[in-house]
Every structure is written in C-alpha cells, then in structure tokens.
Design a protein around this motif. Structure first.
Motif, PDB file in Angstrom:
ATOM      1  N   ILE A  14     -10.614  37.440  22.908  1.00 13.46           N
ATOM      2  CA  ILE A  14      -9.951  36.649  23.939  1.00 13.46           C
ATOM      3  C   ILE A  14      -8.760  37.403  24.541  1.00 13.46           C
ATOM      4  O   ILE A  14      -8.312  37.089  25.642  1.00 13.46           O
ATOM      5  CB  ILE A  14      -9.529  35.257  23.399  1.00 13.46           C
ATOM      6  CG1 ILE A  14      -9.126  34.310  24.538  1.00 13.46           C
ATOM      7  CG2 ILE A  14      -8.427  35.391  22.380  1.00 13.46           C
ATOM      8  CD1 ILE A  14     -10.221  33.919  25.457  1.00 13.46           C
ATOM      9  N   TYR A  64     -10.196  33.901  29.904  1.00 15.20           N
ATOM     10  CA  TYR A  64     -10.918  32.840  29.203  1.00 15.20           C
ATOM     11  C   TYR A  64     -11.853  32.153  30.183  1.00 15.20           C
ATOM     12  O   TYR A  64     -11.592  32.062  31.367  1.00 15.20           O
ATOM     13  CB  TYR A  64      -9.952  31.852  28.542  1.00 15.20           C
ATOM     14  CG  TYR A  64      -9.474  30.748  29.451  1.00 15.20           C
ATOM     15  CD1 TYR A  64     -10.149  29.534  29.500  1.00 15.20           C
ATOM     16  CD2 TYR A  64      -8.365  30.913  30.263  1.00 15.20           C
ATOM     17  CE1 TYR A  64      -9.729  28.516  30.343  1.00 15.20           C
ATOM     18  CE2 TYR A  64      -7.941  29.906  31.104  1.00 15.20           C
ATOM     19  CZ  TYR A  64      -8.630  28.715  31.139  1.00 15.20           C
ATOM     20  OH  TYR A  64      -8.212  27.729  31.982  1.00 15.20           O
ATOM     21  N   ARG A 103      -9.155  28.450  18.836  1.00 19.77           N
ATOM     22  CA  ARG A 103      -9.121  29.199  20.100  1.00 19.77           C
ATOM     23  C   ARG A 103      -9.025  30.700  19.880  1.00 19.77           C
ATOM     24  O   ARG A 103      -9.368  31.478  20.768  1.00 19.77           O
ATOM     25  CB  ARG A 103      -7.960  28.729  20.968  1.00 19.77           C
ATOM     26  CG  ARG A 103      -8.233  27.436  21.688  1.00 19.77           C
ATOM     27  CD  ARG A 103      -7.112  27.130  22.641  1.00 19.77           C
ATOM     28  NE  ARG A 103      -7.443  26.010  23.496  1.00 19.77           N
ATOM     29  CZ  ARG A 103      -6.616  25.499  24.386  1.00 19.77           C
ATOM     30  NH1 ARG A 103      -5.412  26.019  24.541  1.00 19.77           N
ATOM     31  NH2 ARG A 103      -6.984  24.491  25.123  1.00 19.77           N
ATOM     32  N   ASP A 110      -0.462  24.651  26.487  1.00 20.37           N
ATOM     33  CA  ASP A 110      -1.194  24.970  27.714  1.00 20.37           C
ATOM     34  C   ASP A 110      -0.315  24.761  28.949  1.00 20.37           C
ATOM     35  O   ASP A 110      -0.479  25.450  29.954  1.00 20.37           O
ATOM     36  CB  ASP A 110      -2.457  24.120  27.840  1.00 20.37           C
ATOM     37  CG  ASP A 110      -3.500  24.472  26.795  1.00 20.37           C
ATOM     38  OD1 ASP A 110      -3.342  25.504  26.113  1.00 20.37           O
ATOM     39  OD2 ASP A 110      -4.472  23.698  26.650  1.00 20.37           O
ATOM     40  N   VAL A 136      -3.117  30.377  23.411  1.00 17.79           N
ATOM     41  CA  VAL A 136      -4.027  30.702  22.319  1.00 17.79           C
ATOM     42  C   VAL A 136      -3.207  31.111  21.092  1.00 17.79           C
ATOM     43  O   VAL A 136      -2.407  32.037  21.159  1.00 17.79           O
ATOM     44  CB  VAL A 136      -4.983  31.846  22.720  1.00 17.79           C
ATOM     45  CG1 VAL A 136      -5.843  32.273  21.543  1.00 17.79           C
ATOM     46  CG2 VAL A 136      -5.849  31.436  23.889  1.00 17.79           C
TER      47      VAL A 136
END
Length: 188
Positions: free
Chosen positions: A54, A59, A68, A158, A172
C-alpha cells in the motif's frame, strides 16, 4: 620491374576488384530491409522506500481488508525488499519513486521516438509530476469502524488525509496508533 613494386596492370586489377565488391555491396544494401537498432527503455519508476504494498502506488477505493496495512496497491505496484517496484499493466506505465504517476507518451525530437515521461508543459514552464508529494503525512488512525465481516470501513484518521471529503485519501496504520496518509488515484 623493381622488387616490391606492383605493375600498373596489378594496380588496375586490384582497383577493378575493389570497385566490383563495392558495387555488389551497394546492390545488396538497396534490397535489404533496414533494421534500426533496438533501444532498451529505461525504467522510470520505482525504487522508493516502502514497508508494504500500500506504500507504493495509490489505494483503490473498493479494496477492503480487516487490516488496512494489508491492502494491495491500487495499480499493482509491489513492495519488494523495501523498494517499490512498478507494475506495467498492458499499455499503462507507472512512474516516480512510489509508482504514483501514470506516465504519458511524448514525441522525442532527439531520436524521433516516443518516450514515456512524467513532465508536463504548463503556462509557467515545464513541471515534473514526480516532484509533487503524494501521501506519506502522519495521521492518528483512531479506532476504525468495521462491518460484519470485520472489514475496515473507515477510520477517524481518514479525515486528516481526506480534507476535501471526496475519497482523496485514507489513513493507514494500526488501530489507535499513528499511521500514514495514502492518496487515491490522481490525488496529491
């Protein structure tokens, strides 16, 4: 004739033979297929430091995971031995150190070929999209919400990574820890 001297007949014969060989080579070359030398395309992406997939690329908004940290890169880039390795999917080529930019083909006047580049022409001059930072800011993950399958839906962090509220980024990391922002495709 003195020793070591060629007769005029020998010189004329050698000149005629050389002319015949040159003529034959020209005739062969005229009908031959001209092959331009192959040039190896230099890899223009990857090499950035990473810990997991990631960290490379972006993403994908439909990808879900219980953790995540285990999400795949949205463009297929991989983290191998601590370095990002860009995936070349069909005709798409991704560049920059973390494989975040879709390279665009540009005509090269130097060799009349097409090269892939991350540079753009703007009113202010040329700009390299690889110079624009993409993700990597620290964020406080918080306690993430999960669905009935234990897949992470959203995390309070987020909001730190998605100031516009349009799915531009996610935080993440481990629950209640410090994570890193990862941007969506096309966001910086």
């Amino acid at each position: 004739e003195p020793q070591g001297q060629l007769s005029s007949e020998a010189v004329a014969s050698a000149a005629a033979a050389a002319a015949a060989v040159a003529r034959r080579r020209r005739e062969e070359a005229e009908g031959a297929l001209v092959v331009t030398p192959l040039r190896e395309v230099k890899q223009k992406g990857g090499g950035g430091e990473c810990e997991r997939d990631i960290d490379c690329g972006w993403y994908h908004p439909t990808a879900v995971a219980a953790d995540r940290l285990q999400l795949p890169s949205g463009n297929g880039a991989r983290c191998l031995v601590g370095r990002c390795v860009c995936a070349d999917l069909t005709e798409a080529r991704f560049g920059c150190s973390r494989c975040t930019v879709l390279m665009t083909p540009k005509f090269s006047y130097s060799d009349a070929g097409v090269e892939l580049t991350s540079a753009l022409s703007t009113l202010g001059g040329r700009m390299d999209r690889c110079d624009v930072p993409v993700g990597g800011a620290t964020c406080s993950v918080g306690r993430c919400d999960r669905d009935v399958r234990n897949m992470t839906i959203e995390c309070p962090g987020d909001y730190d990574c998605d100031a516009a509220g349009s799915g531009a980024g996610i935080c993440v990391g481990e629950d209640d820890g410090v994570g890193k922002c990862v941007c969506g495709q096309g966001y910086y």
